[in-house]
Motif scaffolding. Structure first.
Motif, short mmCIF file in Angstrom:
data_model
loop_
_atom_site.label_atom_id
_atom_site.label_comp_id
_atom_site.label_asym_id
_atom_site.label_seq_id
_atom_site.Cartn_x
_atom_site.Cartn_y
_atom_site.Cartn_z
N ARG A 223 -29.66 -15.73 -41.95
CA ARG A 223 -30.47 -14.82 -42.27
C ARG A 223 -31.36 -15.27 -43.48
N ALA A 224 -30.60 -15.57 -44.44
CA ALA A 224 -31.34 -16.25 -45.62
C ALA A 224 -32.61 -17.20 -45.21
N THR B 172 -25.18 -15.30 -42.28
CA THR B 172 -25.58 -15.18 -43.91
C THR B 172 -26.56 -16.13 -44.20
N ARG C 142 -34.13 -17.22 -42.26
CA ARG C 142 -35.15 -16.40 -41.46
C ARG C 142 -35.98 -15.68 -42.70
N SER C 143 -35.39 -15.11 -43.58
CA SER C 143 -36.18 -14.05 -44.46
C SER C 143 -37.05 -15.12 -45.35
N LEU C 144 -36.94 -16.48 -45.48
CA LEU C 144 -37.66 -17.17 -46.03
C LEU C 144 -38.88 -17.55 -45.24
N ASP D 126 -34.93 -22.73 -38.10
CA ASP D 126 -33.83 -22.45 -38.43
C ASP D 126 -32.54 -23.07 -37.55
#
Lengths: 240, 217, 220
Positions: free
Chosen positions: B119-120, B116, B122-124, B131
Motif C-alpha cells: 500500500r505504501a 501495508t 502504491r501511495s508513492l 509494485d
C-alpha cells in the motif's frame, strides 16, 4: 538459612560474580537491587543450583548446593524460584501446572496434591481459573500461577527474579500484592527487583549489586534512604 | 563384492545417465517454475471462486504418486493420438508436478509481503506492475528461495522415476550395468554418490542462504 | 479418437483395489512407526557430542535426504544382494521407505527439540523434578505438538512412496494390484485412473484424520 560465601562465577571470559557474600536468615526478606548485568539474576540461579559456580560456597540449611554428593533435585524442593518469564507449562491447565510437581516429585496422592494446588491458587487469587489453560491468562495472572506453583512444594525459601519486569505496568500491582502477602506471612524471600519503592517497604534488608559484587547491604532506610557508596547513590539517582 | 569388473566405459555410461537426469530436471524445473509463477500469483490474489478450484486441482497432483501420474500420462498419450516421445511426456508430467508445488511456494512468498508495504508503494505512485517487480518480487524471493531450492532438488530425485517410461537416466543406467556385472551394491553406491554430489552442495548453499538472510534481520 | 473406454471392468475390480489400498496403508503406517522410532534416535545421536553416533546419524540423514527414494528402495531390494541378503518386495519396500522416513523425521525432531524453550526445562528442574522426569512431563508433550504436523506430512509421503513397489515387483498393494489387472487386460488408463482416485482419497482421509486428532489432542 542461606549462606552465600565469597561466590565467584564466570560465563567464559566474563566474570559475572566477583566474590559475593551474604547470609539470609529464616523469615527475612532481602531485596537485591542494581543495574542490568550486575549479576543479580545469576546469583539466584546459583543458589538453586541451576548455574555452577567457579569459586566460593553456597549452603542452604547447611547443605552445600554445588558439592558433588548433593542431591540437587531434593534440595530444590526446599527452594522455590519464580522467574521473570513465568514459564507456564502450556500443555497443562492452571491446576495441572500447580499439581504437577507435588504429584511427581513429592509423590503425593492425587487428591492431596489437588487440594494443595487449589489452596495455593486461591491464596494468590486465581481460585476461579483452575481449569483454564495459561495461554488464556494475562501476564500478571500467569506470574501469580507461577508463584502458586512454587509455593505448592511448600518450600522454606522463595527466590524471585525480577518477577514484575516483563509485565504491563497495570499488572505489576497484583503481583507485588502477592509478594507483600507472602512476606507478611513470614516467608523467607530473596527478591531481585527494579521496584525500589516496593523493596523499601517490604524488605528487612536491601543489598545493592554493582559489577558482580555487593556494594552495600543493610536496612532499607540506610541503603535506599541514606546510601554511603557513590555507586549506590548514582544508581538510585538514575532510577528514582 | 567390490571386484573391479567395472570399466571406464561403464563410468562414462553412468555419467551420460547423470546428464540425462540433469537435462530432465532442468527442463521440468523451468516449466514447473514458469507455471508455478503464474498459478502462484493467481492463487495469491484471486477471489475464492477461482482460488478454490485451482487449489483443488493442483492439490490433486500432489496427492497422487508421481509414478502413477507418469503411467497415466503415458497411457493417455495414444488415446488422444499425441505424437510426443516418452522423454517429452516425462518432462511434461514432472513439470506439472513441479508446478503444483511451486504454486504454493510462490503463493507463500507473495503473501509474506505485508499488504501495508504494498500500500505504501502504491501511495508513492508506483503502478501495479512496478509494485510487483520492485517491492513484491525481491521480498517474496527471500521467503521462497529456500523452498524453491528444495523443490529443485526434489525434482532431481524424482526424475529417477522416469525410468519406468524407458528413459535411460542415471538410475536406469546403473541398473543396466548391474545386469551385466552383478554387483548391485557397488553400482548403486556409485549412482547414489553421484546423486549425492549433485544434491548436497546445493542443499548446503540453500541452507546457508536461508541462515544469512535470517541473520540479517 | 479410436479408443473406447471400458470403465465397467475397472469398477468391477474395485474390491481388489480396495484390498490393495489396505496393504498400502499398512506399509505406510509401519514405515512411519519405524521411521519415528529411528528418527528420534537419529536426532538424539545427531545432537550428541559422541563422535561415532553423530557420524552415523549424519550419514544416514544426509543420504536419505540427498538421494532418490527409489534408489534407497533399490538398495534394499537389489543392493543387499551383494551381501547375500535377499529381501522380498514387501520387506524391501518397507525398509526403503522407513529408511527415508527416518532421515527426514530426524531433522523434524531435531528442529522440534530446539523449538521447545530451554526455560521450560529450567522451570521444571527448579520445582525439583529430575531431568528425565522434566523431559517426559514437560518437554515431550510440547515436542509432540510441534512435530505432529510434519509427521502427518511424512505419512502422506510414505503413502505416495508405496507406489514405487511396482519397480520391485510388489503385487499386493494398490499399485501392484492395479498393475496385475493392467497386465491382464491392458486397460492401463482406466485401471490406473481409479487407482489415482483411490490414492487421492487415502491421502485426504489421512489428512482429515490427522486434523481431527490434532483438534482433540491439542486443545490449548
Amino acid at each position: 538459612m542461606i549462606e552465600i560465601d565469597d561466590v565467584r562465577k564466570c560465563y567464559g571470559p566474563l566474570e559475572v560474580l566477583r566474590g559475593v557474600t551474604m547470609t539470609v536468615e529464616k523469615g527475612e526478606v532481602v531485596s537485591v537491587i542494581g543495574g542490568s548485568g550486575s549479576g543479580k539474576s545469576t546469583l539466584l540461579m546459583c543458589v538453586n543450583g541451576l548455574e555452577p559456580i567457579q569459586g566460593g560456597r553456597i549452603a542452604v540449611d547447611g547443605i552445600d548446593v554445588h558439592a558433588r554428593g548433593t542431591n540437587v533435585d531434593r534440595l530444590r524442593q526446599r527452594i522455590g524460584i519464580v522467574f521473570q518469564q513465568w514459564n507456564a507449562f502450556p500443555h497443562l491447565t492452571v491446576l495441572e501446572n500447580v499439581m504437577l510437581a507435588p504429584r511427581k516429585v513429592l509423590r503425593l496422592p492425587r487428591r492431596e496434591a489437588e487440594a494443595r494446588a487449589v489452596a495455593q491458587l486461591r491464596h494468590v487469587g486465581l481460585g476461579d481459573k483452575l481449569n483454564v489453560y495459561p495461554s488464556r491468562l494475562s501476564g500478571g495472572q500467569q506470574q501469580r500461577m507461577a508463584i502458586a506453583r512454587a509455593l505448592a512444594m511448600q518450600p522454606a525459601y522463595m527466590l524471585f527474579d525480577e518477577v514484575t519486569s516483563a509485565l504491563d505496568p497495570l499488572l505489576v500491582g497484583e503481583v507485588l500484592d502477592t509478594l507483600r502477602m507472602l512476606s507478611s506471612e513470614g516467608m523467607t524471600m530473596i527478591v531481585v527487583t527494579h521496584e525500589i519503592a516496593f523493596a523499601r517497604e517490604v524488605s528487612d534488608r536491601v543489598a545493592f549489586f554493582h559489577a558482580g559484587q555487593i556494594h552495600e547491604i543493610g536496612p532499607p532506610e540506610q541503603v535506599i534512604g541514606n546510601p554511603t557508596r557513590p555507586e549506590t547513590v548514582a544508581f538510585l539517582e538514575s532510577v528514582l | 563384492m567390490f571386484t573391479a569388473t567395472l570399466s571406464w566405459n561403464d563410468m562414462l555410461f553412468l555419467i551420460e545417465g547423470a546428464g540425462t537426469t540433469l537435462v530432465i530436471t532442468l527442463l521440468s524445473l523451468a516449466g514447473g517454475t514458469l507455471l508455478g509463477l503464474v498459478f502462484g500469483l493467481v492463487r495469491a490474489g484471486a477471489p475464492w471462486w477461482l482460488n478454490a478450484p485451482l487449489g483443488a486441482v493442483l492439490d490433486a497432483f500432489r496427492s497422487v504418486p508421481l509414478l502413477i501420474q507418469l503411467i497415466l500420462a503415458n497411457a493417455f498419450k495414444p488415446i488422444i493420438g499425441l505424437p510426443w516421445s516418452n522423454f517429452t511426456v516425462a518432462c511434461v508430467v514432472l513439470a506439472v508436478y513441479g508446478a503444483a508445488y511451486c504454486t504454493e511456494i510462490v503463493r507463500a512468498g507473495v503473501l509474506a509481503v505485508p499488504v501495508t508495504t504494498r500500500r505504501a508503494a502504491r501511495s508513492l505512485g508506483l503502478t501495479w506492475r512496478q509494485d510487483l517487480t520492485s517491492i513484491v518480487f525481491p521480498m517474496a524471493l527471500r521467503v521462497a528461495l529456500p523452498s524453491w531450492i528444495g523443490l529443485a532438488l526434489g525434482l532431481m530425485k524424482d526424475s529417477a522415476l522416469v525410468l519406468w517410461l524407458g528413459i535411460i537416466e542415471l538410475l536406469r543406467s546403473a541398473q543396466i550395468i548391474i545386469t551385466r556385472t552383478q554387483e548391485p551394491l557397488l553400482i548403486l553406491s556409485i549412482a547414489g554418490a553421484i546423486y549425492f554430489a549433485l544434491s548436497f552442495p546445493i542443499a548446503r548453499i540453500g541452507a546457508r542462504l536461508e541462515r544469512s538472510w535470517n541473520d540479517r534481520d | 479418437m479410436h479408443y473406447s473406454f471400458h470403465w465397467r471392468a475397472a469398477f468391477l475390480a474395485l474390491p481388489d483395489m480396495l484390498e490393495g489400498s489396505l496393504v498400502t496403508i499398512e506399509i505406510a503406517v509401519l514405515s512411519i512407526v519405524i521411521g519415528v522410532a529411528f528418527g528420534i534416535l537419529l536426532a538424539l545421536a545427531r545432537l550428541s557430542q559422541a563422535r561415532i553416533p553423530k557420524a552415523v546419524a549424519l550419514t544416514w540423514i544426509e543420504t536419505a535426504r540427498n538421494t532418490p527414494a527409489l534408489l534407497q528402495i533399490y538398495m534394499c531390494y537389489f543392493g543387499l544382494g551383494s551381501l547375500g541378503i535377499y529381501l522380498d518386495s514387501f520387506p524391501a519396500l518397507l525398509a526403503g521407505i522407513a529408511f527415508n522416513n527416518a532421515g527426514y523425521l530426524a531433522e523434524t525432531f531435531r528442529g522440534g527439540l530446539n523449538a521447545v524453550p530451554p526455560t521450560q526445562m529450567r522451570a521444571a528442574r527448579s520445582l525439583g523434578m529430575s531431568a528425565p522426569q522434566a523431559f517426559r512431563m514437560v518437554v515431550l508433550p510440547q515436542l509432540f505438538r510441534i512435530v505432529f504436523y510434519p509427521i502427518t506430512n511424512q505419512m502422506i509421503w510414505a503413502i505416495l512412496m508405496t507406489a514405487l513397489g511396482l519397480t520391485v515387483g510388489l503385487a499386493t498393494d494398490l499399485s501392484g494390484v492395479t498393475q496385475e489387472l493392467n497386465v491382464r487386460t491392458f486397460r492401463t488408463f482406466e485401471f490406473f485412473s481409479i487407482a489415482a482416485v483411490l490414492y487421492y482419497l487415502i491421502a485426504k482421509f489421512v489428512t482429515l484424520g490427522a486434523r481431527l486428532l490434532a483438534w482433540r489432542l491439542f486443545r490449548y
